[in-house]
Design a protein around this motif. Structure first.
Motif, short mmCIF file in Angstrom:
data_model
loop_
_atom_site.label_atom_id
_atom_site.label_comp_id
_atom_site.label_asym_id
_atom_site.label_seq_id
_atom_site.Cartn_x
_atom_site.Cartn_y
_atom_site.Cartn_z
N GLY A 1 0.82 -1.21 0.00
CA GLY A 1 0.00 0.00 0.00
C GLY A 1 0.85 1.26 0.00
N LEU A 2 1.91 1.27 0.79
CA LEU A 2 2.80 2.43 0.84
C LEU A 2 3.51 2.62 -0.50
N MET A 3 3.90 1.53 -1.14
CA MET A 3 4.54 1.64 -2.45
C MET A 3 3.55 2.14 -3.49
N CYS A 4 2.29 1.68 -3.41
CA CYS A 4 1.26 2.18 -4.34
C CYS A 4 1.05 3.68 -4.15
N GLN A 5 1.05 4.12 -2.88
CA GLN A 5 0.92 5.55 -2.62
C GLN A 5 2.07 6.31 -3.24
N GLY A 6 3.28 5.76 -3.11
CA GLY A 6 4.46 6.43 -3.67
C GLY A 6 4.40 6.53 -5.19
N VAL A 7 3.93 5.46 -5.85
CA VAL A 7 3.80 5.48 -7.31
C VAL A 7 2.84 6.58 -7.74
N ALA A 8 1.68 6.65 -7.07
CA ALA A 8 0.69 7.68 -7.42
C ALA A 8 1.22 9.07 -7.08
N ARG A 9 1.81 9.19 -5.93
CA ARG A 9 2.34 10.49 -5.49
C ARG A 9 3.42 11.01 -6.43
N GLY A 10 4.27 10.11 -6.91
CA GLY A 10 5.40 10.54 -7.72
C GLY A 10 5.06 10.92 -9.14
N ALA A 11 4.03 10.29 -9.73
CA ALA A 11 3.81 10.47 -11.17
C ALA A 11 2.45 11.04 -11.55
N MET A 12 1.47 11.00 -10.64
CA MET A 12 0.11 11.39 -11.03
C MET A 12 0.02 12.86 -11.44
N MET A 13 0.68 13.74 -10.70
CA MET A 13 0.63 15.15 -11.06
C MET A 13 1.33 15.42 -12.38
N ALA A 14 2.51 14.81 -12.59
CA ALA A 14 3.25 15.03 -13.83
C ALA A 14 2.46 14.59 -15.04
N VAL A 15 1.83 13.42 -14.96
CA VAL A 15 1.05 12.91 -16.10
C VAL A 15 -0.19 13.77 -16.30
N SER A 16 -0.82 14.24 -15.22
CA SER A 16 -1.99 15.12 -15.34
C SER A 16 -1.64 16.41 -16.06
N ILE A 17 -0.51 17.01 -15.68
CA ILE A 17 -0.07 18.24 -16.35
C ILE A 17 0.25 17.95 -17.81
N LEU A 18 0.83 16.79 -18.07
CA LEU A 18 1.14 16.40 -19.45
C LEU A 18 -0.14 16.29 -20.27
N VAL A 19 -1.18 15.69 -19.70
CA VAL A 19 -2.48 15.62 -20.38
C VAL A 19 -3.01 17.02 -20.65
#
Length: 415
Positions: A328-346
């Motif tokens: 769960g902590l690793m899943c949080q880290g994956v989302a935390r690290g890349a979700m904003m960057a990909v959203s801005i890219l979209v």
């Protein structure tokens, strides 16, 4: 020379194509440095709460308002910052950002009461949007295609590494080095910001950067009200703004409360602190690797998987220990690290957004998103006080992730 005396571009400048120029990687490095110094200051106050409250004689409640001063200012400053970046260009606006970050650090070091410390931290909220919005603006100007995703992933790692260094070194190295003088620690961090700023000035003074600046200056200027109106008229832009609020509720809510969530699950403070660092470390790796896979044909798929990862994290964090909690902590880290960057890219790749108005689009994004950034910690704390635990807050975040997936399916139909 890149422009004639009347300000018109010469043929050489008109033919300049930044996404194929080798200096684009140096510009990325310069942006990374400024974002790194931003990350240091975002996390610089948390390890110093005890000595600051003791010396200034303020309560923890008052200190909470100090810590929240810059996000509130950030919300109001994002729209004008985006407009300023589009007009000034990223070279000068990011330089201004460095000055404001440095000023905030110095003012924190000389603060002698609640009000002066509150205002010192608030100044940081004026500089923050200039790099948060200026960085994707630079990426939109200097990179395209798959490389843009790679560049966004790289620069997003800057604040994360700054966060980790600030949190890990402040009490273990810096405070003992200065004999417990928290003011000297903050002055040192201001010195780091100055050094990064000097390097940015040197990097951005390159002829290639100057040529890009001339291209921006030669573009026809429009009313910012018109620019914002055109962006908000795009359904895709409006939907991404709504989604950004939910994403930041997840990010900021868990970022601020994760150690306490783990501690109330049965861990001691030291163990909770160790496990709470896992998402940050994983987030750096995710930021460096995942955005490069968000190419045009699979960008929404990648974003959907990141949202799903966030949802899985909110469910597994109900556990108090074991391998599923670690997942769960690793899943949080994956989302935390890349979700904003990909959203801005979209966002910057969506219809109606290009390099000319990417700053304004970024301003809209962060103005909306930081509403979630403020709401996240407040909602988690308030729900905890009402229910006596964090389970209801985690259920709320699971519901937000489910809503984000529904919005994503709507976004797919619009694009």
């Amino acid at each position: 020379m890149t422009a004639d005396s009347g300000g018109e571009l010469t043929p050489d400048a008109s033919a300049f194509h930044a996404p194929t120029h080798p200096y684009r990687w140096a510009m990325l490095a310069g942006v990374w440095l400024i974002y790194f110094s931003f990350g240091i200051f975002v996390a610089s106050m948390a390890p110093l709460v005890a000595p600051i409250t003791a010396e200034l004689g303020i309560s923890h409640g008052a200190m909470g308002t100090v810590l929240g001063a810059w996000p509130l200012v950030y919300i109001g400053a994002s729209l004008p910052a985006g407009a300023l970046i589009d007009r000034m260009g990223p070279r000068r606006s990011i330089m201004l950002c460095t000055l404001l970050i440095t000023l905030s650090g110095i003012l924190r070091g000389v603060a002698d009461d609640y009000l002066s410390m509150f205002l010192a931290v608030a100044v940081f909220g004026l500089g923050g949007p200039l790099i948060s919005i200026g960085a994707p603006k630079v990426m939109s100007l200097w990179f395209e295609g798959k490389e843009r995703g790679i560049a966004m992933g790289l620069y997003i790692s800057g604040p994360a590494i700054g966060n980790i260094m600030s949190l890990s070194l402040t009490n273990s190295v810096m405070m003992p080095l200065y004999g417990g003088d928290w003011r000297a620690v903050l002055f040192t961090y201001a010195g780091v910001a100055v050094l990064c700023g000097v390097l940015w000035v040197l990097i951005s003074a390159h002829p290639a950067s100057r040529t890009m600046e001339q291209q921006i200056a030669a573009e026809p200027k429009r009313s910012q009200i018109q620019v914002f109106g055109e962006l908000l008229a795009e359904p895709v832009v409006r939907l991404i703004l709504v989604m950004s609020v939910g994403m930041f509720i997840f990010n900021h809510g868990l970022n601020n409360w994760l150690p306490e969530i783990l501690r109330t699950g049965g861990m001691d403070a030291a163990t909770a602190g160790f496990w709470a660092s896992v998402p940050t470390a994983v987030g750096i790796i995710a930021a460096l690797t995942i955005p490069r896979f968000a190419t045009e044909d699979r960008r929404l798929l990648v974003l959907g998987l990141l949202i799903l990862s966030a949802g899985v994290a909110t469910m597994l964090l109900h556990l108090s220990a074991g391998p599923l909690l670690a997942i769960g902590l690793m899943c949080q880290g994956v989302a935390r690290g890349a979700m904003m960057a990909v959203s801005i890219l979209v966002l910057v790749e969506s219809r109606g957004v290009d390099s000319r108005n990417a700053g304004a689009a970024g301003g809209l994004f962060f103005s909306a998103a930081e509403v979630g950034g403020v709401l996240g910690p407040v909602l988690v704390g308030a729900i905890h006080d009402l229910t006596g635990g964090f389970a209801a807050s985690l259920y709320m975040m699971t519901a937000i992730c489910a809503a984000l997936l529904m919005f994503l399916s709507w976004l797919k139909r619009l694009m």
